[in-house]
Write a protein that holds these residues in place. Structure first.
Motif, mmCIF file in Angstrom:
data_model
loop_
_atom_site.group_PDB
_atom_site.id
_atom_site.type_symbol
_atom_site.label_atom_id
_atom_site.label_comp_id
_atom_site.label_asym_id
_atom_site.label_seq_id
_atom_site.Cartn_x
_atom_site.Cartn_y
_atom_site.Cartn_z
ATOM 1 N N GLN A 261 0.836 -1.225 -0.021
ATOM 2 C CA GLN A 261 0.031 0.274 0.120
ATOM 3 C C GLN A 261 0.898 1.322 -0.099
ATOM 4 O OE1 GLN A 261 -2.067 -1.606 3.697
ATOM 5 N NE2 GLN A 261 -4.038 -0.885 2.594
ATOM 6 N N THR A 262 1.996 1.432 0.698
ATOM 7 C CA THR A 262 2.816 2.379 0.892
ATOM 8 C C THR A 262 3.567 2.711 -0.280
ATOM 9 O OG1 THR A 262 3.058 2.117 3.321
ATOM 10 C CG2 THR A 262 4.963 3.338 1.867
ATOM 11 N N ARG A 263 4.026 1.591 -1.185
ATOM 12 C CA ARG A 263 4.685 1.749 -2.425
ATOM 13 C C ARG A 263 3.649 2.306 -3.307
ATOM 14 N NH1 ARG A 263 9.669 3.118 -4.120
ATOM 15 N NH2 ARG A 263 8.272 4.564 -5.346
ATOM 16 N N TYR A 290 7.607 4.238 4.726
ATOM 17 C CA TYR A 290 8.159 5.203 3.573
ATOM 18 C C TYR A 290 9.779 4.771 3.396
ATOM 19 C CZ TYR A 290 8.727 9.277 0.609
ATOM 20 O OH TYR A 290 9.058 10.079 -0.520
ATOM 21 N N ALA A 291 10.520 4.777 4.272
ATOM 22 C CA ALA A 291 11.896 4.413 4.272
ATOM 23 C C ALA A 291 12.181 3.019 3.428
ATOM 24 C CB ALA A 291 12.681 4.437 5.582
ATOM 25 N N GLN A 292 11.366 2.186 4.089
ATOM 26 C CA GLN A 292 11.319 0.640 3.509
ATOM 27 C C GLN A 292 10.968 0.519 2.182
ATOM 28 O OE1 GLN A 292 9.463 -1.794 6.462
ATOM 29 N NE2 GLN A 292 11.557 -1.802 7.608
ATOM 30 N N GLY A 293 9.819 1.300 1.825
ATOM 31 C CA GLY A 293 9.237 1.136 0.542
ATOM 32 C C GLY A 293 10.211 1.356 -0.604
ATOM 33 N N SER A 294 10.978 2.572 -0.275
ATOM 34 C CA SER A 294 12.109 3.049 -1.373
ATOM 35 C C SER A 294 12.924 2.016 -1.654
ATOM 36 C CB SER A 294 13.050 4.202 -0.743
ATOM 37 O OG SER A 294 13.541 3.888 0.440
ATOM 38 N N HIS A 295 12.997 0.989 -1.091
ATOM 39 C CA HIS A 295 14.020 -0.235 -1.395
ATOM 40 C C HIS A 295 13.392 -1.163 -2.326
ATOM 41 C CE1 HIS A 295 17.165 0.797 1.460
ATOM 42 N NE2 HIS A 295 16.258 1.065 2.415
ATOM 43 N N PHE A 296 12.078 -1.098 -2.504
ATOM 44 C CA PHE A 296 11.420 -2.077 -3.561
ATOM 45 C C PHE A 296 10.610 -1.245 -4.367
ATOM 46 C CE2 PHE A 296 11.512 -3.839 0.650
ATOM 47 C CZ PHE A 296 11.871 -5.187 0.489
ATOM 48 N N THR A 297 10.214 -1.832 -5.482
ATOM 49 C CA THR A 297 9.347 -1.392 -6.633
ATOM 50 C C THR A 297 8.036 -2.307 -6.280
ATOM 51 O OG1 THR A 297 9.748 -3.346 -8.256
ATOM 52 C CG2 THR A 297 11.256 -1.600 -8.258
ATOM 53 N N LEU A 298 6.976 -1.544 -6.704
ATOM 54 C CA LEU A 298 5.540 -2.250 -6.467
ATOM 55 C C LEU A 298 5.633 -3.609 -6.985
ATOM 56 C CD1 LEU A 298 2.724 -1.850 -5.148
ATOM 57 C CD2 LEU A 298 1.941 -0.593 -7.254
ATOM 58 N N PRO A 299 5.740 -3.823 -8.378
ATOM 59 C CA PRO A 299 5.961 -5.247 -8.692
ATOM 60 C C PRO A 299 6.563 -6.257 -7.868
ATOM 61 C CG PRO A 299 6.120 -3.725 -10.391
ATOM 62 C CD PRO A 299 6.283 -2.879 -9.460
ATOM 63 N N LYS A 302 4.385 -6.806 -4.613
ATOM 64 C CA LYS A 302 3.366 -7.532 -4.937
ATOM 65 C C LYS A 302 3.598 -8.913 -5.030
ATOM 66 C CE LYS A 302 0.237 -4.094 -6.847
ATOM 67 N NZ LYS A 302 -0.440 -3.735 -8.241
ATOM 68 N N ASN A 303 4.630 -9.470 -5.602
ATOM 69 C CA ASN A 303 5.300 -10.894 -5.891
ATOM 70 C C ASN A 303 5.721 -11.193 -4.594
ATOM 71 O OD1 ASN A 303 4.792 -10.912 -8.603
ATOM 72 N ND2 ASN A 303 7.048 -10.213 -8.946
ATOM 73 N N GLU A 304 6.439 -10.423 -3.683
ATOM 74 C CA GLU A 304 6.793 -11.235 -2.507
ATOM 75 C C GLU A 304 5.202 -11.561 -1.513
ATOM 76 O OE1 GLU A 304 9.434 -12.246 -2.132
ATOM 77 O OE2 GLU A 304 10.222 -10.923 -3.965
ATOM 78 N N TYR A 305 4.280 -10.421 -1.731
ATOM 79 C CA TYR A 305 3.283 -10.758 -0.821
ATOM 80 C C TYR A 305 2.274 -11.932 -1.432
ATOM 81 C CZ TYR A 305 -1.225 -9.422 1.515
ATOM 82 O OH TYR A 305 -2.195 -9.434 2.361
ATOM 83 N N ARG A 306 2.264 -12.217 -2.537
ATOM 84 C CA ARG A 306 1.919 -13.326 -3.245
ATOM 85 C C ARG A 306 2.447 -14.505 -2.417
ATOM 86 N NH1 ARG A 306 0.540 -10.261 -8.102
ATOM 87 N NH2 ARG A 306 2.488 -10.506 -8.714
#
Length: 334
Positions: A261-263, A290-299, A302-306
């Motif tokens: 959601q953050t990303r 916010y800080a952690q989200g900057s280390h990942f892309t949204l795709p 989503k892949n890790e969450y799946r």
């Protein structure tokens, strides 16, 4: 005799409440042996149309109904034709089947109000269910507001055969926020501790729920974002040494859900204050996300969450060890 629904659409962000609703339908099947023989569970990301149809059309054995649970039912229904065929399948189900469609959803602020992100009022599946009552039954399950959690804790404790002092309920609510899954695990632990001899008191929560796990989960995700496999595994096993995997895993899942959601909000150009407001988290949590989200892309997220969801499904349907699965998850991420 009142007609029982054939199709149940359960959706929302309160996974625990959805699970309890499914469990209530399972209990109606009779004794556990009979219920197991008449229950089938599928994941919409992997099940074939033939597998689902065969399970849903099978007559129950020594029971009034057969229960079929389908998570992620929308996974392969992106085009109009597949949606039409799915609705035709729903309309063809026998009265002896209870098909439960489980959609994990989140609320977003749209057009001046909070709305479900996936199953909006105009969503085709929701419209089908509304048009086919009482054959279809739909219900949304929202996580309680943080301010309502003390009352939720006291009510859940009563359902579990125990009591919580008001101060104890407020203390636990402050620690778990509105994570109902973790809250229920902590309630169970505390009720076992007092053994029905008295209500759970403030001191009990302070003594037994030294809830440092959230900070450790942030540390775990930090290490994972840095692709530091060794540190990630060290933090994970430190967590598992202190708490049961059944309480740690939901926190990891919740963290990645918040990161997705953050990303997404970051990609829309939203800042920390907006993230805090929309996700309803504490200021320090919003900054960390916010800080952690900057280390990942949204795709990526989503892949890790799946993948975490697949681990959850496997753990519930087999003897898969969550701790071992998390080891592999972290190693693959690294």
């Amino acid at each position: 005799m009142e007609q029982k629904p054939i199709v149940y659409l359960f959706y929302g962000d309160d996974e625990l409440a959805i699970n309890h609703a499914v469990d209530a339908l399972y209990v109606q099947l009779g004794d556990p042996v009979t219920a197991d023989m008449n229950t089938a569970r599928f994941d919409g990301t992997t099940v074939t149309e033939t597998e689902l149809l065969n399970a849903a059309a099978t007559l129950p054995f020594l029971a009034e109904r057969r229960l079929v649970v389908l998570t992620h039912p929308l996974a392969r229904l992106a085009d109009k034709n597949s949606q039409k065929l799915f609705c035709q399948m729903l309309e063809s189900l026998p009265d002896t089947t209870a098909l439960v469609l489980v959609v994990q959803d989140q609320k977003k602020f749209k057009q001046g109000e909070w709305q479900w992100d996936t199953l909006s009022e105009k969503h085709w599946l929701r419209e089908w269910c509304m048009a086919h009552k009482p054959r279809a039954y739909l219900k949304d399950f929202s996580l309680p507001q943080t301010g309502a959690m003390p009352g939720w804790i006291q009510s859940r404790a009563a359902e579990m055969g125990g009591k919580f002092d008001k101060e104890a309920a407020f203390e636990l609510a402050g620690l778990v926020e509105n994570n109902t899954r973790i809250a229920e695990l902590e309630i169970g632990k505390l009720l076992t501790y007092v053994n029905g001899e008295r209500p759970v008191a403030l001191e009990d929560v302070q003594q037994l729920t030294a809830f440092k796990a959230e900070a450790s989960v942030f540390e775990l995700v930090d290490a994972m974002a840095e692709r530091n496999t060794r540190k990630s595994l060290q933090v994970l096993h430190h967590l598992l040494d202190e708490q049961d995997e059944q309480s740690i895993f939901p926190m990891v899942v919740r963290q990645f859900r918040l990161l997705v959601q953050t990303r997404a909000l970051m990609d829309e150009g939203q800042g920390i204050e907006k993230i805090q407001s929309i996700l309803k988290v504490a200021p320090f949590v919003a900054k960390k996300l916010y800080a952690q989200g900057s280390h990942f892309t949204l795709p990526q997220l989503k892949n890790e969450y799946r993948e975490l969801h697949r681990i959850d499904i496997a753990a519930k349907s087999t003897e898969t060890s969550i701790s071992l699965a998390l080891d592999l998850f972290i190693t693959n991420l690294g």
